[in-house]
Design an enzyme around this catalytic site. Sequence first.
Site, PDB file in Angstrom:
ATOM      1  N   ARG A 132      -6.564   3.360  18.962  1.00  0.00           N
ATOM      2  CA  ARG A 132      -6.153   4.720  19.340  1.00  0.00           C
ATOM      3  C   ARG A 132      -6.890   5.254  20.566  1.00  0.00           C
ATOM      4  O   ARG A 132      -6.369   6.115  21.272  1.00  0.00           O
ATOM      5  CB  ARG A 132      -6.405   5.687  18.171  1.00  0.00           C
ATOM      6  CG  ARG A 132      -5.470   5.489  17.003  1.00  0.00           C
ATOM      7  CD  ARG A 132      -5.843   6.449  15.874  1.00  0.00           C
ATOM      8  NE  ARG A 132      -5.153   6.116  14.642  1.00  0.00           N
ATOM      9  CZ  ARG A 132      -5.589   6.473  13.435  1.00  0.00           C
ATOM     10  NH1 ARG A 132      -6.715   7.159  13.308  1.00  0.00           N
ATOM     11  NH2 ARG A 132      -4.914   6.140  12.353  1.00  0.00           N
ATOM     12  N   VAL A 145       1.049   3.612   2.253  1.00  0.00           N
ATOM     13  CA  VAL A 145       1.733   3.839   3.529  1.00  0.00           C
ATOM     14  C   VAL A 145       2.845   2.815   3.730  1.00  0.00           C
ATOM     15  O   VAL A 145       3.966   3.162   4.133  1.00  0.00           O
ATOM     16  CB  VAL A 145       0.729   3.809   4.704  1.00  0.00           C
ATOM     17  CG1 VAL A 145       1.457   3.829   6.048  1.00  0.00           C
ATOM     18  CG2 VAL A 145      -0.247   4.987   4.611  1.00  0.00           C
ATOM     19  N   HIS A 159      -1.669  17.158   3.276  1.00  0.00           N
ATOM     20  CA  HIS A 159      -2.846  17.719   3.923  1.00  0.00           C
ATOM     21  C   HIS A 159      -2.529  19.131   4.408  1.00  0.00           C
ATOM     22  O   HIS A 159      -1.469  19.368   4.995  1.00  0.00           O
ATOM     23  CB  HIS A 159      -3.220  16.918   5.168  1.00  0.00           C
ATOM     24  CG  HIS A 159      -3.913  15.616   4.901  1.00  0.00           C
ATOM     25  ND1 HIS A 159      -4.191  15.139   3.645  1.00  0.00           N
ATOM     26  CD2 HIS A 159      -4.410  14.680   5.770  1.00  0.00           C
ATOM     27  CE1 HIS A 159      -4.816  13.966   3.745  1.00  0.00           C
ATOM     28  NE2 HIS A 159      -4.952  13.666   5.020  1.00  0.00           N
ATOM     29  N   CYS A 170      -3.742  10.913  10.316  1.00  0.00           N
ATOM     30  CA  CYS A 170      -2.820  11.786   9.588  1.00  0.00           C
ATOM     31  C   CYS A 170      -3.047  13.272   9.887  1.00  0.00           C
ATOM     32  O   CYS A 170      -2.099  14.029  10.122  1.00  0.00           O
ATOM     33  CB  CYS A 170      -2.944  11.533   8.092  1.00  0.00           C
ATOM     34  SG  CYS A 170      -4.646  11.408   7.489  1.00  0.00           S
ATOM     35  N   GLN A 203      -7.738  18.139   2.653  1.00  0.00           N
ATOM     36  CA  GLN A 203      -7.049  16.859   2.706  1.00  0.00           C
ATOM     37  C   GLN A 203      -6.859  16.224   1.331  1.00  0.00           C
ATOM     38  O   GLN A 203      -7.739  16.264   0.472  1.00  0.00           O
ATOM     39  CB  GLN A 203      -7.812  15.915   3.645  1.00  0.00           C
ATOM     40  CG  GLN A 203      -7.761  16.399   5.088  1.00  0.00           C
ATOM     41  CD  GLN A 203      -8.409  15.464   6.093  1.00  0.00           C
ATOM     42  OE1 GLN A 203      -9.189  15.908   6.918  1.00  0.00           O
ATOM     43  NE2 GLN A 203      -8.089  14.184   6.044  1.00  0.00           N
ATOM     44  N   GLY A 252       0.821  -1.221   0.000  1.00  0.00           N
ATOM     45  CA  GLY A 252       0.000   0.000   0.000  1.00  0.00           C
ATOM     46  C   GLY A 252       0.847   1.261   0.000  1.00  0.00           C
ATOM     47  O   GLY A 252       2.081   1.207   0.141  1.00  0.00           O
ATOM     48  N   LYS A 280     -12.001  12.066  15.037  1.00  0.00           N
ATOM     49  CA  LYS A 280     -10.654  11.547  15.303  1.00  0.00           C
ATOM     50  C   LYS A 280      -9.708  12.697  15.657  1.00  0.00           C
ATOM     51  O   LYS A 280      -8.865  12.569  16.552  1.00  0.00           O
ATOM     52  CB  LYS A 280     -10.104  10.810  14.075  1.00  0.00           C
ATOM     53  CG  LYS A 280     -10.689   9.428  13.845  1.00  0.00           C
ATOM     54  CD  LYS A 280     -10.144   8.855  12.530  1.00  0.00           C
ATOM     55  CE  LYS A 280     -10.734   7.493  12.217  1.00  0.00           C
ATOM     56  NZ  LYS A 280     -10.317   6.999  10.873  1.00  0.00           N
ATOM     57  N   ARG A 319      -2.788 -12.693  -2.268  1.00  0.00           N
ATOM     58  CA  ARG A 319      -2.796 -12.269  -3.670  1.00  0.00           C
ATOM     59  C   ARG A 319      -1.436 -11.711  -4.108  1.00  0.00           C
ATOM     60  O   ARG A 319      -0.994 -11.911  -5.241  1.00  0.00           O
ATOM     61  CB  ARG A 319      -3.888 -11.186  -3.829  1.00  0.00           C
ATOM     62  CG  ARG A 319      -4.267 -10.786  -5.215  1.00  0.00           C
ATOM     63  CD  ARG A 319      -5.623 -10.028  -5.200  1.00  0.00           C
ATOM     64  NE  ARG A 319      -5.714  -9.057  -4.097  1.00  0.00           N
ATOM     65  CZ  ARG A 319      -5.268  -7.804  -4.146  1.00  0.00           C
ATOM     66  NH1 ARG A 319      -4.690  -7.340  -5.229  1.00  0.00           N
ATOM     67  NH2 ARG A 319      -5.403  -6.993  -3.106  1.00  0.00           N
ATOM     68  N   SER A 320      -0.795 -10.984  -3.215  1.00  0.00           N
ATOM     69  CA  SER A 320       0.491 -10.354  -3.567  1.00  0.00           C
ATOM     70  C   SER A 320       1.690 -11.241  -3.272  1.00  0.00           C
ATOM     71  O   SER A 320       2.808 -10.958  -3.736  1.00  0.00           O
ATOM     72  CB  SER A 320       0.657  -9.047  -2.783  1.00  0.00           C
ATOM     73  OG  SER A 320      -0.340  -8.128  -3.141  1.00  0.00           O
TER      74      SER A 320
END
Lengths: 346, 346
Positions: B109, B24, B255, B142, B169, B22, B226, B49-50
Amino acid sequence: MSSSNASASSKPLRVAVVGATGAVGREMVKVLHDRNFPVAELGLFASERSAGKVQETPYGALTLKAFDAAVVKGYDVVLLAVSGDFAKAHAKDLASAGALVIDNSSAFRYDADIPLIVPEINAHVFREAYAAGSRLIANPNCTTAIAVVALGPLHKAFGIKRAIVSTYQATSGAGAEGMAELEEQTRNQLDGKPVTNSVFRHPIPFNLIPQIDAFQENGYTKEEMKVTWETRKIMEVPDLPLSCTAVRIPTYRAHSEAITLETIQPVTPDAARAVLADAAGVKVVDDPANGAYPMPLNATGQYDVEVGRIRNNIVFGDHGLDLFVCGDQLLKGAALNAVQIAELAL
Amino acid sequence: MSSSNASASSKPLRVAVVGATGAVGREMVKVLHDRNFPVAELGLFASERSAGKVQETPYGALTLKAFDAAVVKGYDVVLLAVSGDFAKAHAKDLASAGALVIDNSSAFRYDADIPLIVPEINAHVFREAYAAGSRLIANPNCTTAIAVVALGPLHKAFGIKRAIVSTYQATSGAGAEGMAELEEQTRNQLDGKPVTNSVFRHPIPFNLIPQIDAFQENGYTKEEMKVTWETRKIMEVPDLPLSCTAVRIPTYRAHSEAITLETIQPVTPDAARAVLADAAGVKVVDDPANGAYPMPLNATGQYDVEVGRIRNNIVFGDHGLDLFVCGDQLLKGAALNAVQIAELAL
């Protein structure tokens, strides 16, 4: 609620649009036609450079004329979509000749004796001044006009104690050239070609620019201060604590604004929605569960300002209201509001 | 001030990145390398899959492995760039086996016993918890991570009484697919082809979307809440009145945020600039006369969060401060912060 159209039964008037080739000037002509403004004759005036060229309009193909104050004085209504300097040079002269002059620049907005009008909010100020002989009227800054159609009725219902505004402003605020730069330079970036900027201070594609107009002593830009000064004048709250951060984003012609209010009376989202549903020039778009909220995608080309994301805010509790507004910068932000002012004189 | 790099003299560790394909995950690998994190062995884990595919990294071409909890438990540090559900299923198990697990999802979190860390602000919370045996650490949202590097030092210096945040964002918040949808659909729009959307709820080219994540009972989105919840936890001000409006705009991976503060102590722009100039992870970009302010164009690819447009605000006077921040969503907003947390354990 939609704004009402002009009565077609009014006595037809001679209407001049000065700056007719620009993005705002072109929209003024379209709005006059679309709202059946009683036009006896339409004169399109532009620079010497454009004079003699033919412009397609809803009234047919019209030949542009070079601005000539002596000629324009003969019109009943003069819509100025010109620079502040041009307005300063000519607007008072045209108005003193008897024409109703509606100026889209910021040249006169802060003069105490010149009305600054958003018809949904302060038509009474126009009517009093017009009855007393005033013929020069200022059209507000686009961001202000879009905000106050929502803020005015909320102020009347709940009282606004403080307001914080963050804007998401379209490239049309810099005219047709601004929109063209967005399109051309976005294409360049996607094609791997060099991206340049001439209208904007920095490249706009896939970027944002937190500067619109020049910086002032207090660290705000002039655009930001216009929102403060003009909202105070239009809403007749001379000391309203309103702070704005104005940001250019890569959109074409609808401005959005995130607005946080502290109210004097307690407020609920339902009560605010009810007030806004009855407000002229406002369309409540607030069904978040179904993905309905104001967006440039939908507000573009619309007369009404979309208002949504209505909620009590965490900072001011039941005396706090958040909303998100989106309106067409060229319509309510400029051309529509100017024509609506002219309609008040019918 | 730039963040300091890890000491290359630390004992090398076995590091796993889970969700390595991905946006990130890929950045996590780059940041580990760029900061000379002492890597004895790097394991890249992804979906079935990967598995078996080869991914180019600064460490060379590495073969992706299917996630296997028993194998991943053998690593010293596990960086999770996976969904909240995946994290809930595996993170505690991996941590109880002794690995330092840093989870980029929102799964943990808000758990009182799980540290939520931005090293520049609350490294002490990590150190105490780590010394007491905690091995599962949450990486913040983020938008929050980017805001608090500025808000933390300002709170320490002046005290923050209230905060109002409006965000701008980037599409990277929705992963590589979000950035790809922006690029592809912008091209379609410019080419006059139909514009569609699958990652975002509405078309994103030349538009904005005032919704990120799902709507909550109180009218805020989860993304907005958040920012409230996580800022309170990281800054250790459990009842901080902070309101956020989160808006997706057509940018790629940085952002921006317009922030209005009411402070407890009086504040001047110069005093705020001095505090921010000394703040780790912050780069003051605040020379408006020369067009210098935070923008995605410059913040993209940078570790530091740019802070500018610093001014006393009109609403709160000498107890009010406005600022504009911009940070790379994939770096300080995700991968960089995760690696910085791992560095605290060296």
